[in-house]
Design an enzyme around this catalytic site. Structure first.
Site, PDB file in Angstrom:
ATOM      1  N   GLN A  54      31.460 -17.755   8.848  1.00  0.00           N
ATOM      2  CA  GLN A  54      32.123 -19.031   8.581  1.00  0.00           C
ATOM      3  C   GLN A  54      31.092 -20.126   8.309  1.00  0.00           C
ATOM      4  OE1 GLN A  54      35.619 -20.742  10.785  1.00  0.00           O
ATOM      5  NE2 GLN A  54      34.036 -21.805  11.939  1.00  0.00           N
ATOM      6  N   GLY A 107      40.981 -26.641  18.765  1.00  0.00           N
ATOM      7  CA  GLY A 107      41.366 -26.886  20.152  1.00  0.00           C
ATOM      8  C   GLY A 107      41.039 -25.695  21.032  1.00  0.00           C
ATOM      9  N   VAL A 159      27.114 -20.014  22.647  1.00  0.00           N
ATOM     10  CA  VAL A 159      27.045 -20.174  24.109  1.00  0.00           C
ATOM     11  C   VAL A 159      27.677 -18.935  24.733  1.00  0.00           C
ATOM     12  CG1 VAL A 159      27.735 -21.617  26.072  1.00  0.00           C
ATOM     13  CG2 VAL A 159      27.177 -22.680  23.869  1.00  0.00           C
ATOM     14  N   GLY A 188      31.341 -23.845  24.450  1.00  0.00           N
ATOM     15  CA  GLY A 188      30.731 -23.713  23.115  1.00  0.00           C
ATOM     16  C   GLY A 188      31.038 -24.943  22.264  1.00  0.00           C
ATOM     17  N   HIS A 189      32.312 -25.362  22.269  1.00  0.00           N
ATOM     18  CA  HIS A 189      32.678 -26.567  21.506  1.00  0.00           C
ATOM     19  C   HIS A 189      31.954 -27.797  22.071  1.00  0.00           C
ATOM     20  CE1 HIS A 189      36.482 -24.090  21.045  1.00  0.00           C
ATOM     21  NE2 HIS A 189      36.183 -24.337  19.797  1.00  0.00           N
ATOM     22  N   ASP A 244      30.533 -18.006  14.857  1.00  0.00           N
ATOM     23  CA  ASP A 244      31.251 -17.655  13.626  1.00  0.00           C
ATOM     24  C   ASP A 244      30.252 -17.758  12.477  1.00  0.00           C
ATOM     25  OD1 ASP A 244      34.006 -17.385  14.727  1.00  0.00           O
ATOM     26  OD2 ASP A 244      33.663 -19.463  15.268  1.00  0.00           O
ATOM     27  N   SER A 252      34.670 -17.839  23.510  1.00  0.00           N
ATOM     28  CA  SER A 252      35.635 -17.856  22.419  1.00  0.00           C
ATOM     29  C   SER A 252      36.976 -18.282  23.004  1.00  0.00           C
ATOM     30  CB  SER A 252      35.775 -16.443  21.832  1.00  0.00           C
ATOM     31  OG  SER A 252      36.956 -16.357  21.054  1.00  0.00           O
ATOM     32  N   ARG A 281      39.605 -17.094  22.218  1.00  0.00           N
ATOM     33  CA  ARG A 281      40.391 -15.861  22.351  1.00  0.00           C
ATOM     34  C   ARG A 281      40.127 -15.146  23.681  1.00  0.00           C
ATOM     35  NH1 ARG A 281      39.885 -16.077  16.695  1.00  0.00           N
ATOM     36  NH2 ARG A 281      41.934 -15.940  15.717  1.00  0.00           N
TER      37      ARG A 281
HETATM   38  O1  PAF Z   1      35.985 -22.325  13.893  1.00  0.00           O
HETATM   39  C1  PAF Z   1      37.113 -22.861  13.929  1.00  0.00           C
HETATM   40  O2  PAF Z   1      37.612 -23.242  15.000  1.00  0.00           O
HETATM   41  C2  PAF Z   1      37.914 -23.033  12.651  1.00  0.00           C
HETATM   42  O3  PAF Z   1      37.738 -21.958  11.807  1.00  0.00           O
HETATM   43  C3  PAF Z   1      37.631 -24.369  11.931  1.00  0.00           C
HETATM   44  C4  PAF Z   1      36.199 -24.444  11.445  1.00  0.00           C
HETATM   45  C5  PAF Z   1      37.918 -25.530  12.864  1.00  0.00           C
HETATM   46  C6  PAF Z   1      38.529 -24.499  10.704  1.00  0.00           C
HETATM   47  O4  PAF Z   1      39.877 -24.485  11.055  1.00  0.00           O
END
Ligand code: PAF
Length: 286
Positions: free
Chosen positions: A156, A34, A179, A39-40, A153, A188, A190
């Site tokens: 990740q 969320g 982005v 970016g999302h 990330d 981010s 954050r």
């Molecule tokens: O990148 C994120 O927002 C989180 O690490 C993810 C991949 C949704 C896993 O909780």
């Protein structure tokens, strides 16, 4: 404009996916915590192009926070998230409860070795186990064909690719470019926690990283370029640079010079906020 249905239970999600499957449709998942930003949304747009149906998951995963304060302060903006997703023709937003994801007695951890060592793995103990565990669950819960993650990330992304391969989860893991704001700061969730003064300082990190890239492209040595960049970031007002390292782009092995496709990765503290970033470094001579 129709808002995407919010599904809170696994049974509802499974029923929706089963219906799409019966119709021969492909499914993409965009896992998020969320606090959505552009970016999302770029991941959702890529997913929209890559599959017939798109599921966005929103779950603030307690298992990937090594710091309880960070978990407590993580922005939760569900109403705004739904508004941002509404124009993107998402087919479902899966928002499970913590108890549904981790029911009483939950005792399985997915732990990816190798790519999770060092960098964020060294500074956030347990973080990638938490990410790998929840992502494996989200892949299995959605049964998606394709999954979209940001290169922001980067570590990740490699952890997730590895887990999908190692566990034979039949899903294509697709990385999408970071982005950035106009001043270079990587988007981010954050960033919302930065004060106005901190926000003004924040681009010093990507700027210093860009200077390392330029120094390497001009044939300069790595160690002095990294040292200068660290000093620059702290002089700009960051509290500390947690890491700034050159790693191989494919498996994150440490490098002392850009002989192969590489990634420059950084984490740094600005006030109470830990920011991460990374950029591609082409092999020398490329
Ligand atoms: O990148 C994120 O927002 C989180 O690490 C993810 C991949 C949704 C896993 O909780």
């Amino acid at each position: 404009m129709n808002a995407a249905p919010i599904l809170r239970g696994l049974a509802a999600l499974r029923a929706a996916v089963a219906g799409w499957r019966r119709a021969g449709e492909t499914v993409a998942v965009v896992p998020t915590m969320g606090a959505l930003h552009e970016g999302h949304l770029s991941l959702v747009r890529a997913a929209r192009q890559g599959a017939d149906r798109v599921v966005v998951t929103i779950f603030v995963n307690p298992r990937q926070f090594n710091n309880p304060e960070d978990l407590a302060n993580y922005p939760r903006t569900e109403g705004r998230d739904a508004e941002l997703l509404a124009p993107l023709a998402v087919d479902a937003v899966f928002v499970p409860d913590v108890e549904d994801v981790y029911p009483q007695g939950f005792s399985t951890t997915v732990s990816v070795e190798g790519v999770s060592a060092g960098l964020c793995g060294a500074h956030r103990p347990g973080h990638f186990d938490g990410v790998a565990t929840v992502v494996a669950k989200l892949f299995l819960m959605t049964g998606a064909d394709r999954a979209y993650f940001g290169e922001k990330d980067y570590q990740q992304l490699l952890v997730v690719r590895r887990l999908a391969r190692d566990l034979n989860i039949p899903i294509a893991v697709i990385g999408c470019p970071t982005v950035r704001e106009g001043d270079g700061l990587a988007l981010s969730s954050r960033n919302m926690r930065l004060s106005a003064a901190e926000r003004a300082i924040a681009p010093a990190l990507p700027q210093a990283m860009g200077r390392v890239a330029a120094a390497l492209a001009a044939g300069g040595a790595l160690a002095p370029a990294l040292e200068a960049a660290r000093a620059e970031v702290v002089a700009a007002g960051y509290a500390s640079v947690e890491y700034l390292e050159l790693r191989a782009a494919d498996d994150l092995r440490p490098l002392t010079a850009p002989g192969v496709p590489a990634r420059l990765l950084a984490a740094a503290w600005l006030g109470p906020v830990r920011l991460i970033d990374n950029i591609a470094i082409p092999p020398r001579g490329a």
